[in-house]
Motif scaffolding. Structure first.
Motif, PDB file in Angstrom:
ATOM      1  N   THR A 203       0.833  -1.285   0.004  1.00 32.31           N
ATOM      2  CA  THR A 203      -0.039   0.001  -0.042  1.00 32.31           C
ATOM      3  C   THR A 203       0.893   1.396  -0.001  1.00 32.31           C
ATOM      4  O   THR A 203       0.428   2.325  -0.104  1.00 32.31           O
ATOM      5  CB  THR A 203      -1.068   0.074   1.045  1.00 32.31           C
ATOM      6  OG1 THR A 203      -0.250   0.041   2.425  1.00 32.31           O
ATOM      7  CG2 THR A 203      -2.007  -1.149   1.270  1.00 32.31           C
ATOM      8  N   SER A 204       2.125   1.131   0.047  1.00 29.07           N
ATOM      9  CA  SER A 204       2.982   2.224  -0.077  1.00 29.07           C
ATOM     10  C   SER A 204       3.452   2.526  -1.558  1.00 29.07           C
ATOM     11  O   SER A 204       3.778   1.510  -2.252  1.00 29.07           O
ATOM     12  CB  SER A 204       4.505   2.018   0.877  1.00 29.07           C
ATOM     13  OG  SER A 204       4.098   1.909   2.006  1.00 29.07           O
ATOM     14  N   ALA A 205       3.499   3.766  -1.895  1.00 35.38           N
ATOM     15  CA  ALA A 205       3.994   4.116  -3.057  1.00 35.38           C
ATOM     16  C   ALA A 205       4.912   5.265  -3.395  1.00 35.38           C
ATOM     17  O   ALA A 205       4.822   6.070  -2.234  1.00 35.38           O
ATOM     18  CB  ALA A 205       2.856   4.206  -4.354  1.00 35.38           C
ATOM     19  N   THR A 206       5.648   5.410  -4.141  1.00 29.83           N
ATOM     20  CA  THR A 206       6.626   6.465  -4.189  1.00 29.83           C
ATOM     21  C   THR A 206       6.480   7.106  -5.690  1.00 29.83           C
ATOM     22  O   THR A 206       6.195   6.304  -6.664  1.00 29.83           O
ATOM     23  CB  THR A 206       7.900   6.202  -3.955  1.00 29.83           C
ATOM     24  OG1 THR A 206       8.594   5.567  -4.939  1.00 29.83           O
ATOM     25  CG2 THR A 206       8.210   5.723  -2.413  1.00 29.83           C
ATOM     26  N   ILE A 207       6.676   8.470  -5.837  1.00 33.44           N
ATOM     27  CA  ILE A 207       6.852   8.991  -7.259  1.00 33.44           C
ATOM     28  C   ILE A 207       8.044   9.904  -7.157  1.00 33.44           C
ATOM     29  O   ILE A 207       8.284  10.839  -6.177  1.00 33.44           O
ATOM     30  CB  ILE A 207       5.468   9.689  -7.461  1.00 33.44           C
ATOM     31  CG1 ILE A 207       4.361   8.938  -7.609  1.00 33.44           C
ATOM     32  CG2 ILE A 207       5.906  10.460  -8.842  1.00 33.44           C
ATOM     33  CD1 ILE A 207       3.099   9.767  -7.851  1.00 33.44           C
ATOM     34  N   GLU A 208       8.830   9.698  -8.026  1.00 31.55           N
ATOM     35  CA  GLU A 208      10.310  10.578  -8.317  1.00 31.55           C
ATOM     36  C   GLU A 208       9.646  11.647  -9.388  1.00 31.55           C
ATOM     37  O   GLU A 208       9.020  11.192 -10.363  1.00 31.55           O
ATOM     38  CB  GLU A 208      11.382  10.037  -8.610  1.00 31.55           C
ATOM     39  CG  GLU A 208      11.648   9.048  -7.501  1.00 31.55           C
ATOM     40  CD  GLU A 208      12.951   8.282  -7.720  1.00 31.55           C
ATOM     41  OE1 GLU A 208      13.881   8.863  -8.621  1.00 31.55           O
ATOM     42  OE2 GLU A 208      13.410   7.445  -7.233  1.00 31.55           O
ATOM     43  N   LEU A 209       9.964  12.739  -9.389  1.00 28.31           N
ATOM     44  CA  LEU A 209       9.652  13.670 -10.528  1.00 28.31           C
ATOM     45  C   LEU A 209      10.817  14.670 -10.928  1.00 28.31           C
ATOM     46  O   LEU A 209      11.605  14.961  -9.898  1.00 28.31           O
ATOM     47  CB  LEU A 209       8.396  14.357 -10.233  1.00 28.31           C
ATOM     48  CG  LEU A 209       8.709  15.632  -9.046  1.00 28.31           C
ATOM     49  CD1 LEU A 209       8.870  16.917  -9.669  1.00 28.31           C
ATOM     50  CD2 LEU A 209       7.108  15.876  -8.418  1.00 28.31           C
ATOM     51  N   SER A 210      10.865  15.074 -12.122  1.00 24.62           N
ATOM     52  CA  SER A 210      11.793  16.097 -12.145  1.00 24.62           C
ATOM     53  C   SER A 210      10.906  17.046 -13.434  1.00 24.62           C
ATOM     54  O   SER A 210      10.088  16.501 -14.077  1.00 24.62           O
ATOM     55  CB  SER A 210      12.950  15.610 -13.280  1.00 24.62           C
ATOM     56  OG  SER A 210      12.832  14.784 -14.125  1.00 24.62           O
ATOM     57  N   THR A 211      11.305  18.363 -13.319  1.00 23.30           N
ATOM     58  CA  THR A 211      10.395  19.272 -14.121  1.00 23.30           C
ATOM     59  C   THR A 211      11.473  20.414 -14.707  1.00 23.30           C
ATOM     60  O   THR A 211      12.127  20.893 -13.773  1.00 23.30           O
ATOM     61  CB  THR A 211       9.319  19.788 -13.562  1.00 23.30           C
ATOM     62  OG1 THR A 211       8.639  20.655 -14.551  1.00 23.30           O
ATOM     63  CG2 THR A 211       9.441  20.497 -12.393  1.00 23.30           C
ATOM     64  N   SER A 212      11.219  20.592 -15.846  1.00 28.42           N
ATOM     65  CA  SER A 212      11.954  21.962 -16.465  1.00 28.42           C
ATOM     66  C   SER A 212      11.188  23.175 -16.111  1.00 28.42           C
ATOM     67  O   SER A 212      11.670  24.099 -16.471  1.00 28.42           O
ATOM     68  CB  SER A 212      12.275  21.666 -18.021  1.00 28.42           C
ATOM     69  OG  SER A 212      10.966  21.644 -18.589  1.00 28.42           O
ATOM     70  N   ALA A 213      10.039  22.996 -15.633  1.00 21.29           N
ATOM     71  CA  ALA A 213       9.158  24.182 -15.277  1.00 21.29           C
ATOM     72  C   ALA A 213       9.868  25.053 -14.335  1.00 21.29           C
ATOM     73  O   ALA A 213       9.510  26.222 -14.343  1.00 21.29           O
ATOM     74  CB  ALA A 213       7.647  23.691 -14.898  1.00 21.29           C
TER      75      ALA A 213
END
Length: 155
Positions: free
Chosen positions: A59-69
């Motif tokens: 039930t655990s989740a992770t999200i990695e993000l990168s943005t040029s914004a």
């Protein structure tokens, strides 16, 4: 004859142990897609593409993000970016993923953050809606301006 029984019992015992191990093994959850892209608009801080990478463990989740914004105006040390990613949940509600586990970011480079941590249930469908980033006390709020492609994360 005795040798044949020993081999048969040994094979049956091995099969029972294997089946028992499979039953007791933790289930491995999968998220699909694992990577998605979208566009963010961040007011006077800019606009640009973002890449999200999701993983799940129960039930655990992770999200990695990168943005040029958003680009770093100065070098930012590891762990200095506090991020909150808000996602639509199953088309009606919202959920958040939060964290401050960013890598070191050189001046002028796109912002990267994660893993951002959240909780999911089987069948949850999540699509990025907005991103709030706090760096050195400055808050940047970004809103999604495109649909997440190839589609929402389904856990």
């Amino acid at each position: 004859m005795r040798h044949g029984r020993l081999v048969l019992c040994s094979a049956l015992g091995t099969g029972a142990l294997t089946l028992g191990a499979l039953v007791l093994a933790p289930t491995s959850a999968a998220v699909d897609p694992q990577t998605a892209t979208l566009d963010f608009e961040c007011g006077s801080f800019g606009a640009g593409a973002a890449t999200l990478k999701a993983t799940q463990n129960g039930t655990s989740a992770t999200i990695e993000l990168s943005t040029s914004a958003i680009t770093a105006p100065i070098a930012i040390g590891a762990g200095a970016v506090n991020s909150t990613l808000t996602l639509t949940k199953n088309g009606t509600g919202t959920t958040t993923f939060t964290g401050n586990a960013n890598p070191a970011i050189p001046a002028g480079s796109p912002i990267s953050s994660g893993p951002l941590n959240g909780t999911v249930a089987p069948g949850d469908s999540l699509a990025a809606k907005s991103l709030k980033v706090v760096v050195f006390g400055a808050t940047v709020t970004c809103n999604a301006t495109s649909e997440q492609k190839p589609g929402p994360f389904v856990f």
